[in-house]
Design a protein around this motif. Structure first.
Motif, short mmCIF file in Angstrom:
data_model
loop_
_atom_site.label_atom_id
_atom_site.label_comp_id
_atom_site.label_asym_id
_atom_site.label_seq_id
_atom_site.Cartn_x
_atom_site.Cartn_y
_atom_site.Cartn_z
N GLY A 170 0.86 -1.30 -0.04
CA GLY A 170 0.17 0.12 -0.08
C GLY A 170 0.92 1.42 -0.32
O GLY A 170 1.97 1.22 -0.08
N PHE A 171 0.19 2.44 0.15
CA PHE A 171 0.82 3.83 0.19
C PHE A 171 1.93 3.80 1.24
O PHE A 171 3.16 3.95 1.02
CB PHE A 171 -0.06 4.77 0.39
N ILE A 172 1.49 3.75 2.45
CA ILE A 172 2.57 4.05 3.62
C ILE A 172 3.69 2.74 3.73
O ILE A 172 4.75 2.89 3.82
CB ILE A 172 1.86 4.36 4.98
N ASP A 183 0.46 -8.99 1.96
CA ASP A 183 -0.42 -7.90 1.56
C ASP A 183 -1.32 -8.99 0.73
O ASP A 183 -1.09 -9.75 -0.02
CB ASP A 183 0.50 -7.07 0.59
N THR A 231 -5.36 -5.95 -2.10
CA THR A 231 -6.54 -5.45 -2.63
C THR A 231 -6.52 -4.41 -3.64
O THR A 231 -5.56 -3.86 -3.98
CB THR A 231 -7.41 -4.63 -1.16
N ASP A 272 -4.20 -12.83 3.38
CA ASP A 272 -5.32 -12.14 3.92
C ASP A 272 -5.15 -12.16 5.46
O ASP A 272 -5.10 -13.28 5.93
CB ASP A 272 -6.66 -12.75 3.44
N LEU A 305 0.41 -2.67 9.29
CA LEU A 305 -0.04 -1.37 8.43
C LEU A 305 -1.14 -1.93 7.49
O LEU A 305 -2.10 -1.11 7.13
CB LEU A 305 0.99 -0.63 7.59
N SER A 323 -8.42 1.50 4.30
CA SER A 323 -8.01 2.92 5.17
C SER A 323 -8.68 4.28 4.51
O SER A 323 -8.54 5.34 4.77
CB SER A 323 -6.44 3.18 4.45
N TYR A 350 -14.43 3.87 9.71
CA TYR A 350 -13.10 3.91 9.65
C TYR A 350 -12.21 3.91 11.07
O TYR A 350 -11.64 3.33 11.38
CB TYR A 350 -12.44 4.57 8.54
N LYS A 358 -10.09 1.61 13.56
CA LYS A 358 -8.54 1.60 13.96
C LYS A 358 -8.96 1.60 15.66
O LYS A 358 -7.86 1.49 16.07
CB LYS A 358 -8.21 2.96 13.31
N ASN A 369 -1.01 11.66 5.76
CA ASN A 369 0.22 11.62 4.94
C ASN A 369 -0.03 11.90 3.40
O ASN A 369 -0.95 11.66 2.91
CB ASN A 369 0.48 10.08 4.78
P1 NAD Z 1 -3.33 1.99 1.94
O1 NAD Z 1 -5.11 1.54 1.69
O2 NAD Z 1 -2.88 2.39 0.66
O3 NAD Z 1 -2.80 0.37 1.81
C1 NAD Z 1 -3.35 -0.74 2.59
C2 NAD Z 1 -2.51 -1.91 2.37
O4 NAD Z 1 -3.21 -2.94 3.15
C3 NAD Z 1 -2.72 -2.42 0.97
O5 NAD Z 1 -1.77 -2.75 0.27
C4 NAD Z 1 -3.72 -3.56 0.86
O6 NAD Z 1 -3.72 -4.43 -0.09
C5 NAD Z 1 -3.72 -4.25 2.10
N1 NAD Z 1 -4.59 -4.92 2.80
C6 NAD Z 1 -5.80 -4.52 2.93
N2 NAD Z 1 -6.80 -5.40 3.53
C7 NAD Z 1 -5.89 -6.67 3.87
C8 NAD Z 1 -6.13 -7.78 4.29
N3 NAD Z 1 -7.24 -8.08 4.81
N4 NAD Z 1 -4.97 -8.57 4.51
C9 NAD Z 1 -3.82 -8.36 4.09
N5 NAD Z 1 -3.44 -7.09 3.40
C10 NAD Z 1 -4.65 -6.21 3.25
O7 NAD Z 1 -3.09 2.45 3.30
P2 NAD Z 1 -2.06 3.37 3.83
O8 NAD Z 1 -2.76 4.76 3.54
O9 NAD Z 1 -0.85 3.07 3.45
O10 NAD Z 1 -2.16 3.18 5.40
C11 NAD Z 1 -1.53 2.18 5.97
C12 NAD Z 1 -1.67 2.03 7.58
O11 NAD Z 1 -1.37 3.49 8.07
C13 NAD Z 1 -3.22 1.82 7.70
O12 NAD Z 1 -3.11 1.01 8.94
C14 NAD Z 1 -3.85 3.25 8.05
O13 NAD Z 1 -4.87 3.14 9.02
C15 NAD Z 1 -2.70 4.05 8.60
N6 NAD Z 1 -2.58 5.29 8.52
C16 NAD Z 1 -2.91 6.13 7.26
C17 NAD Z 1 -2.62 7.23 7.04
C18 NAD Z 1 -2.83 7.98 5.70
O14 NAD Z 1 -2.89 9.38 5.63
N7 NAD Z 1 -2.96 7.51 4.83
C19 NAD Z 1 -2.47 8.19 8.25
C20 NAD Z 1 -2.10 7.56 9.65
C21 NAD Z 1 -2.42 6.15 9.78
#
Ligand code: NAD
Ligand code: TDX
Length: 348
Positions: free
Chosen positions: A12-14, A35, A38, A61, A83, A87, A157, A161, A187
């Motif tokens: 994913g992103f972060i 991962d 999704t 999963d 992570l 999200s 959401y 969390k 982020n």
């Molecule tokens: P994202 O949606 O870009 O990535 C999530 C990843 O999790 C994806 O690669 C997806 O395929 C994977 N995933 C989803 N469901 C799954 C499952 N059941 N089993 C295995 N993998 C699974 O999210 P993000 O923005 O990168 O956020 C990452 C984490 O950081 C999350 O926990 C989010 O709550 C937290 N967060 C995000 C932000 C933000 O600004 N984006 C800020 C603070 C915290």
């Protein structure tokens, strides 16, 4: 010391920035990225490190408890940086149960497996949960979230969390597990999925499509460059005491409409358009249900105790981000086709 670390959600992103940082900075570690891939998970985010000898990818999963149990039995991880999550707040309003399954049940599955296979050796095995400032709810015009702010989530959401954070703390208190949580603000940066405000606006401006701004655009978010978040996760993972929580944020509050106007100016310059032309694409639309007014993170504890500070000034970071999206058209086209496109059409 060589560690075998499970990073969940690494496509994913972060997560992709965290995986890249750990793979590059710790050649002695083995980084296992789990991962489900999704709509938000994309292995193209990791193309530059996918052949590194200290990196492995496993598709799976976290909701599948027997798969997770077997994975922990086979792999004998030393630590988890968790992570993986659903999200996007708007999707949680449409399908709350998906968020309960991945964010709550998935987290508890990981905790159960960690508990089972780490039982005799908790002090040397770390479970790190990456969480969000949205668990604290909303602020009025003043004040900031600290680590002592009471949880008050409003969206499905943030409720999911918050619940997963509570489970992580419960496993520390009940079973003595070595846990750490960080709660970060919004982020931005490369590989951000274009359903979220900044990449969605960049993509729409580029394609001369309306830029949807919810309500009057008065809501405020605190933005942090994703690579600064990945560095905070590195610092916290290696240095926090067991049971600690750290807030991570940019001290960088922007009203949505001001941010979008700044982005429009940058896009005009980058695309060689008349000044003011991108702003004409701004379209005020129905507000998000339960829309939190303001988030602001006080990250003093992290700065004081572990010496972390954000490195990048926002205007510079936003310009860098725009440059990345304009240079990576193929990535953007790939992720905006298929399922995501359908979701987008249903929304607007
Ligand atoms: P994202 O949606 O870009 O990535 C999530 C990843 O999790 C994806 O690669 C997806 O395929 C994977 N995933 C989803 N469901 C799954 C499952 N059941 N089993 C295995 N993998 C699974 O999210 P993000 O923005 O990168 O956020 C990452 C984490 O950081 C999350 O926990 C989010 O709550 C937290 N967060 C995000 C932000 C933000 O600004 N984006 C800020 C603070 C915290
Ligand atoms: O089209 C839009 N128009 C708009 O005005 C979108 C997608 C959003 N918005 C508003 C809603 C928010 O006030 O912009 C702000 C930012 O929205 P998002 O990018 O959806 O982020 P947010 O809801 O603040 O949540 C993000 O930060 C905290 C992440 O998606 C979460 O995963 C993280 O925990």
């Amino acid at each position: 010391m060589a560690l075998k670390i499970l990073i969940t959600g690494g496509a994913g992103f972060i997560g992709s920035h965290v995986v890249r940082r750990f793979v590059k900075n710790y050649p002695d570690y083995l980084i296992v990225n789990l991962d489900k891939l999704t709509y938000a998970g994309n292995l193209a985010n990791l193309i530059d490190i996918e052949n590194s000898s200290n990196y492995r990818f496993i598709k799976g999963d976290i909701v599948d408890s027997s798969f997770i149990d077997k994975l922990f039995e086979d792999e004998r991880f030393d630590a988890v940086v968790h992570l993986a999550a659903e999200s996007h707040v708007d999707r949680s309003i449409v399908s709350p149960l998906d968020f309960v399954m991945t964010n709550v049940v998935g987290t508890v599955n990981l905790l159960n497996a960690a508990r089972k296979y780490w039982k005799s050796n908790y002090e040397n095995k770390r479970f790190y949960h990456v969480s969000t400032d949205e668990v604290y709810g909303t602020l009025g015009e003043d004040g900031m979230f600290t680590e002592d702010t009471a949880y008050d989530p409003h969206s499905p959401y943030s409720a999911s969390k918050a619940s997963s954070d509570h489970f992580v703390r419960a496993y520390a208190d009940t079973y003595g597990m070595n846990t750490v949580i960080s709660n970060c603000s919004n982020n931005y940066g490369s590989f951000h999925f274009p359903e979220k405000l900044i990449p969605l606006a960049i993509n729409n401006i580029k394609n001369n499509k309306p830029v949807p701004v919810y309500g009057k655009g008065e809501n405020i978010r605190d933005w942090l460059w994703v690579e600064d978040h990945a560095r905070a996760i590195d610092v916290i993972f290696h240095n926090a005491k067991s049971g600690e929580t750290y807030n991570v944020g940019g001290h960088n509050e922007w009203k949505n409409i001001d941010l979008i106007r700044l982005l429009c100016n940058i896009m005009d310059q980058k695309l060689g358009r008349e000044p003011g032309s991108s702003e004409k694409l701004i379209s005020f639309v129905t507000d998000r249900a339960g829309h939190d007014l303001r988030y602001a993170i006080d990250s003093t504890k992290l700065q004081r105790e572990l010496g972390w500070t954000p490195s990048l000034q926002f205007e510079e970071g936003l310009e860098k981000t725009v440059d990345w999206y304009l240079a990576n058209e193929e990535w953007l086209e790939n992720v905006t086709s298929g399922n995501y496109q359908k979701y987008y059409e249903d929304q607007y």
